[in-house]
Design an enzyme around this catalytic site. Structure first.
Site, PDB file in Angstrom:
ATOM      1  N   LYS A   1      -0.135   3.762  -2.584  1.00 26.23           N
ATOM      2  CA  LYS A   1      -1.168   4.790  -2.432  1.00 26.23           C
ATOM      3  C   LYS A   1      -0.592   6.201  -2.273  1.00 26.23           C
ATOM      4  O   LYS A   1      -1.310   7.184  -2.455  1.00 26.23           O
ATOM      5  CB  LYS A   1      -2.092   4.443  -1.262  1.00 26.23           C
ATOM      6  CG  LYS A   1      -2.897   3.148  -1.492  1.00 26.23           C
ATOM      7  CD  LYS A   1      -3.825   2.855  -0.327  1.00 26.23           C
ATOM      8  CE  LYS A   1      -4.724   1.656  -0.607  1.00 26.23           C
ATOM      9  NZ  LYS A   1      -4.140   0.383  -0.181  1.00 26.23           N
TER      10      LYS A   1
ATOM     11  N   SER B   1       0.791  -1.235   0.000  1.00 25.95           N
ATOM     12  CA  SER B   1       0.000   0.000   0.000  1.00 25.95           C
ATOM     13  C   SER B   1       0.822   1.283   0.000  1.00 25.95           C
ATOM     14  O   SER B   1       0.243   2.378  -0.022  1.00 25.95           O
ATOM     15  CB  SER B   1      -0.961   0.012   1.192  1.00 25.95           C
ATOM     16  OG  SER B   1      -2.030  -0.880   0.963  1.00 25.95           O
TER      17      SER B   1
ATOM     18  N   SER C   1      -5.795   3.362   4.458  1.00 26.00           N
ATOM     19  CA  SER C   1      -5.341   2.508   3.357  1.00 26.00           C
ATOM     20  C   SER C   1      -6.492   1.804   2.653  1.00 26.00           C
ATOM     21  O   SER C   1      -6.380   0.642   2.235  1.00 26.00           O
ATOM     22  CB  SER C   1      -4.327   1.471   3.872  1.00 26.00           C
ATOM     23  OG  SER C   1      -3.452   1.078   2.855  1.00 26.00           O
TER      24      SER C   1
ATOM     25  N   LYS D   1       3.225   6.497   5.347  1.00 28.01           N
ATOM     26  CA  LYS D   1       2.240   5.528   4.872  1.00 28.01           C
ATOM     27  C   LYS D   1       2.677   4.133   5.274  1.00 28.01           C
ATOM     28  O   LYS D   1       3.869   3.807   5.241  1.00 28.01           O
ATOM     29  CB  LYS D   1       2.111   5.621   3.343  1.00 28.01           C
ATOM     30  CG  LYS D   1       1.039   4.714   2.755  1.00 28.01           C
ATOM     31  CD  LYS D   1      -0.354   5.215   3.076  1.00 28.01           C
ATOM     32  CE  LYS D   1      -1.431   4.228   2.638  1.00 28.01           C
ATOM     33  NZ  LYS D   1      -1.472   3.018   3.506  1.00 28.01           N
TER      34      LYS D   1
END
Length: 326
Positions: free
Chosen positions: A55, A52, A107, A208
């Site tokens: 993202k 992820s 997420s 993140k």
């Protein structure tokens, strides 16, 4: 005051020696968040799944294409995405800003798909936008096949490229604000940021998280301390929280922010002056000090030039040089 480009660098003495931080990561990179220069790494150019952390690029691509002010209609495809979710419902109208918070803090794969379909017309169209943007940014070892980071054998990047993704994302003030929020409240609820270092009191500012069975735990973090900004990325590291603390702490101890060129006007060549409007500072370790040199790149005709700082002949920072001819 007129100065010469060969101005002396300040010299710093370091009296403490610290052990190098170890890492269990399959790959990691620590970069200067201002210049993008690699400060420390291991297997930083190995192409691996990033889960992820994808993202980060999804959010930047969307904001650059569509901004944050509109609303997005959630498709059935978006609401049915597997994996992490913010539980979007088919047909609902959701502010793009809320989706971006759901993307970066929780997420949400459904948020990633909804944003992709909105800005790209389709997931495939948006992935093309992501890859084009990555190519323009010089992320040569990165390929995206989806906006969420779900596993695909071709969906790969590197620790260094991913650190650059976060650097470019943090250059966007709106995305930095979203990514650095410990908590996002909306009309009937709220989301806590999954990145626990960002939630804690400390040097972590934004970042993140990511995880898939294939990629393992992945993590990207922007740290700021004493005017210094560094980004740490780890791929496939089961102890990533501690790794990020250790690596950022080591770099903050080892590197000093050094003003290598003061603002002012410099004699570049006979009849040619160059003005630096702001001081030029870079992160340097003690052993790098003697390897720093400078170069002025000036156009043949009218226009601004470039002041270039080099380390052992390799450019590490640049600044605009306002040229005056006499």
């Amino acid at each position: 005051m007129r100065k010469r480009i060969s101005a002396m660098l300040a010299v710093f003495l370091f009296v403490c020696v610290f052990p190098s931080a170890a890492s269990a990561a399959q790959a990691y990179a620590v970069i200067d968040a201002e210049s993008g220069r690699l400060l420390k790494g291991a297997n930083e150019d190995a192409r691996l799944p990033i889960a992820s952390l994808t993202k980060i690029w999804t959010a930047l691509t969307y904001i650059d294409a569509a901004g944050t002010e509109g609303t997005v209609t959630v498709s059935e495809n978006a609401s049915n995405q597997e994996g992490s979710s913010i539980y979007l419902r088919t047909g609902e109208e959701v502010p793009a800003e809320k989706l971006l918070y759901g993307l970066m803090l929780r997420s949400g794969n459904d948020a990633a798909t909804a944003l992709a379909e909105d800005a790209g017309g389709s997931v495939e169209g948006f992935v093309d936008m992501m890859n084009e943007k990555a190519q323009l940014a010089g992320l040569d070892n990165t390929e995206f096949t989806n906006p969420s980071g779900l596993h695909d054998d071709r969906h790969l990047s590197t620790a260094y490229d991913t650190a650059l993704m976060l650097k470019y994302a943090m250059d966007n003030s709106r995305l930095k604000e979203i990514s650095s929020a410990p908590l996002y409240k909306y009309e009937d609820g709220g989301w806590q940021n999954k990145h626990r270092l960002v939630r804690a009191e400390g040097d972590a500012v934004a970042g993140k998280t990511g995880f898939t069975k294939t990629a393992g735990r992945t993590l990207a973090t922007l740290f700021e301390k004493d005017g210094k900004r560094v980004i740490v990325v780890t791929l496939n590291d089961g102890d990533d929280w501690n790794t990020h603390r250790d690596l950022s702490g080591e770099v903050f101890r080892t590197y000093k922010k050094v003003i290598v060129a003061e603002e002012g006007t410099y004699q570049i060549l006979p009849g040619i002056l160059g003005e630096l409007e702001e001081p030029l500072a870079v992160l340097l370790s003690e052993k790098e000090m003697e390897g720093v040199s400078h170069a002025a790149i000036i156009p043949r005709g009218a226009g601004d030039g470039i002041w270039q700082v080099r380390l052992d002949g390799v450019p590490i920072a640049t600044a605009k040089l306002k040229i005056t001819r006499r």
